[in-house]
Design an enzyme around this catalytic site. Structure first.
Site, PDB file in Angstrom:
ATOM      1  N   GLY A 289      49.369  32.341  41.635  1.00  0.00           N
ATOM      2  CA  GLY A 289      48.848  31.945  43.012  1.00  0.00           C
ATOM      3  C   GLY A 289      49.421  31.976  44.154  1.00  0.00           C
ATOM      4  O   GLY A 289      49.608  31.354  45.232  1.00  0.00           O
TER       5      GLY A 289
ATOM      6  N   ASN B 222      49.055  34.458  46.380  1.00  0.00           N
ATOM      7  CA  ASN B 222      48.118  34.816  47.417  1.00  0.00           C
ATOM      8  C   ASN B 222      47.464  33.283  47.859  1.00  0.00           C
ATOM      9  O   ASN B 222      47.162  33.375  49.054  1.00  0.00           O
ATOM     10  CB  ASN B 222      46.891  35.947  46.822  1.00  0.00           C
ATOM     11  CG  ASN B 222      47.521  37.155  46.771  1.00  0.00           C
ATOM     12  OD1 ASN B 222      48.133  37.582  47.822  1.00  0.00           O
ATOM     13  ND2 ASN B 222      47.140  37.975  45.785  1.00  0.00           N
TER      14      ASN B 222
ATOM     15  N   ILE C 174      38.934  38.379  35.886  1.00  0.00           N
ATOM     16  CA  ILE C 174      38.001  38.679  35.388  1.00  0.00           C
ATOM     17  C   ILE C 174      36.983  39.592  36.308  1.00  0.00           C
ATOM     18  O   ILE C 174      36.596  39.145  37.134  1.00  0.00           O
ATOM     19  CB  ILE C 174      37.105  37.290  34.842  1.00  0.00           C
ATOM     20  CG1 ILE C 174      38.106  36.803  33.972  1.00  0.00           C
ATOM     21  CG2 ILE C 174      35.624  37.635  34.202  1.00  0.00           C
ATOM     22  CD1 ILE C 174      37.473  35.381  33.455  1.00  0.00           C
TER      23      ILE C 174
ATOM     24  N   LEU D 181      33.558  39.887  37.548  1.00  0.00           N
ATOM     25  CA  LEU D 181      32.504  39.230  37.731  1.00  0.00           C
ATOM     26  C   LEU D 181      31.226  39.953  37.518  1.00  0.00           C
ATOM     27  O   LEU D 181      30.942  40.760  38.029  1.00  0.00           O
ATOM     28  CB  LEU D 181      32.493  38.451  39.162  1.00  0.00           C
ATOM     29  CG  LEU D 181      33.606  37.693  39.559  1.00  0.00           C
ATOM     30  CD1 LEU D 181      33.563  37.478  41.133  1.00  0.00           C
ATOM     31  CD2 LEU D 181      33.407  36.331  38.756  1.00  0.00           C
TER      32      LEU D 181
ATOM     33  N   ASN E 115      37.487  40.516  47.750  1.00  0.00           N
ATOM     34  CA  ASN E 115      38.617  40.671  46.908  1.00  0.00           C
ATOM     35  C   ASN E 115      39.594  41.729  47.441  1.00  0.00           C
ATOM     36  O   ASN E 115      39.472  42.471  48.018  1.00  0.00           O
ATOM     37  CB  ASN E 115      37.963  41.571  45.701  1.00  0.00           C
ATOM     38  CG  ASN E 115      39.178  41.852  44.562  1.00  0.00           C
ATOM     39  OD1 ASN E 115      39.815  40.966  44.144  1.00  0.00           O
ATOM     40  ND2 ASN E 115      39.116  42.995  44.072  1.00  0.00           N
TER      41      ASN E 115
ATOM     42  N   HIS F 219      42.520  44.602  46.407  1.00  0.00           N
ATOM     43  CA  HIS F 219      42.780  45.388  45.566  1.00  0.00           C
ATOM     44  C   HIS F 219      44.067  46.593  46.077  1.00  0.00           C
ATOM     45  O   HIS F 219      43.756  47.082  47.289  1.00  0.00           O
ATOM     46  CB  HIS F 219      41.314  46.608  45.454  1.00  0.00           C
ATOM     47  CG  HIS F 219      41.661  47.428  44.303  1.00  0.00           C
ATOM     48  ND1 HIS F 219      42.038  47.043  43.255  1.00  0.00           N
ATOM     49  CD2 HIS F 219      41.848  48.841  44.383  1.00  0.00           C
ATOM     50  CE1 HIS F 219      42.212  48.300  42.412  1.00  0.00           C
ATOM     51  NE2 HIS F 219      42.187  49.289  43.277  1.00  0.00           N
TER      52      HIS F 219
ATOM     53  N   ASP G   2      35.895  47.458  42.829  1.00  0.00           N
ATOM     54  CA  ASP G   2      36.702  47.891  44.019  1.00  0.00           C
ATOM     55  C   ASP G   2      35.925  48.927  44.838  1.00  0.00           C
ATOM     56  O   ASP G   2      36.507  49.952  45.391  1.00  0.00           O
ATOM     57  CB  ASP G   2      37.970  48.466  43.518  1.00  0.00           C
ATOM     58  CG  ASP G   2      38.761  47.506  42.500  1.00  0.00           C
ATOM     59  OD1 ASP G   2      38.663  46.349  42.949  1.00  0.00           O
ATOM     60  OD2 ASP G   2      39.324  47.946  41.517  1.00  0.00           O
TER      61      ASP G   2
ATOM     62  N   GLU H 262      50.085  42.126  50.784  1.00  0.00           N
ATOM     63  CA  GLU H 262      48.759  41.514  50.203  1.00  0.00           C
ATOM     64  C   GLU H 262      48.683  40.169  50.799  1.00  0.00           C
ATOM     65  O   GLU H 262      47.558  39.857  51.305  1.00  0.00           O
ATOM     66  CB  GLU H 262      48.923  41.653  48.741  1.00  0.00           C
ATOM     67  CG  GLU H 262      48.612  42.904  48.072  1.00  0.00           C
ATOM     68  CD  GLU H 262      48.834  42.597  46.494  1.00  0.00           C
ATOM     69  OE1 GLU H 262      48.817  43.631  46.057  1.00  0.00           O
ATOM     70  OE2 GLU H 262      49.306  41.681  46.220  1.00  0.00           O
TER      71      GLU H 262
END
Length: 206
Positions: A13, A15, A100, A102, A121, A123, A163, A192
């Site tokens: 966690g 981020n 995971i 999605l 997301n 990447h 992605d 990030e």
């Protein structure tokens, strides 16, 4: 009007913590309505609890054990979407270390039904480069073979193709001759955190 987000996590966690810190410092004018993890042991849940944020655990493993033959990921995606829809004011879903992929059932719930909700997301690669897992390691190996001199990260909208969704933000990261994989990963992680926060700010103020 407050911009509300749901954050999905699977692990430590960091981020998520960057988002929490940006909210507490008033850089982000957003509210994390709920943090959902697929792992009960994810430390990110503790980070959320310390910040008085509601947490939920929703494990894929339970579905795989109950029905390993049929398409349990589709069912899991639908049920996860239902949980998020319980929070009627969500404006954005943020994947912050969610491990995971999605399923289409989840994505279509938020693209085909009103209100639509963007899903973003992070990447660790530039658009079109190193989709999927181990992107930093793959870039580092290519650097050692003199194929590239830099890599980078992107924040993108999530679509069915991994992605490959619309890019929100990119940041180029040079790879140094003195880098080890560990030092490169650390620089990636630092960037990030900044880029994810900046992307949320862009989307929450547009």
């Amino acid at each position: 009007m407050t911009f509300n987000i749901c954050v999905l996590i699977s692990g430590n966690g960091t981020n998520l913590q960057a988002i929490i810190d940006a909210i507490e410092s008033k850089y982000l004018n957003v509210c994390i309505k709920v943090v959902i993890s697929n792992k009960e042991t994810a430390y990110g849940l503790e980070r959320a609890k310390k910040a008085s944020i509601e947490t939920r655990v929703f494990s894929l493993q339970k579905y795989l054990k109950q029905d390993p033959i049929n398409n349990t990921r589709s069912t899991y995606g639908l049920e996860l979407a239902k949980i998020i829809r319980e929070y009627s004011s969500i404006d954005l879903i943020v994947l912050a270390g969610w491990m995971i992929i999605l399923p289409a059932t989840f994505l279509k719930e938020f693209t085909d039904n009103k209100p639509t909700i963007d899903i973003i997301n992070l990447h660790p690669a530039l658009p079109g480069q190193y989709p999927g897992a181990h992107a930093i390691e793959r870039a580092f190996n290519d650097f050692k073979e003199n194929k590239i001199k830099h890599s980078g990260i992107m924040i993108h909208k999530v679509i069915e193709e991994v992605d490959a969704g619309e890019v929100i933000l990119t940041k180029e990261i040079p790879i140094l001759p003195t880098d080890t994989l560990e030092s490169l990963e650390e620089r990636f992680h630092q960037q990030e955190h900044k880029s994810l926060v900046e992307s949320i700010k862009l989307l929450s103020t547009k």
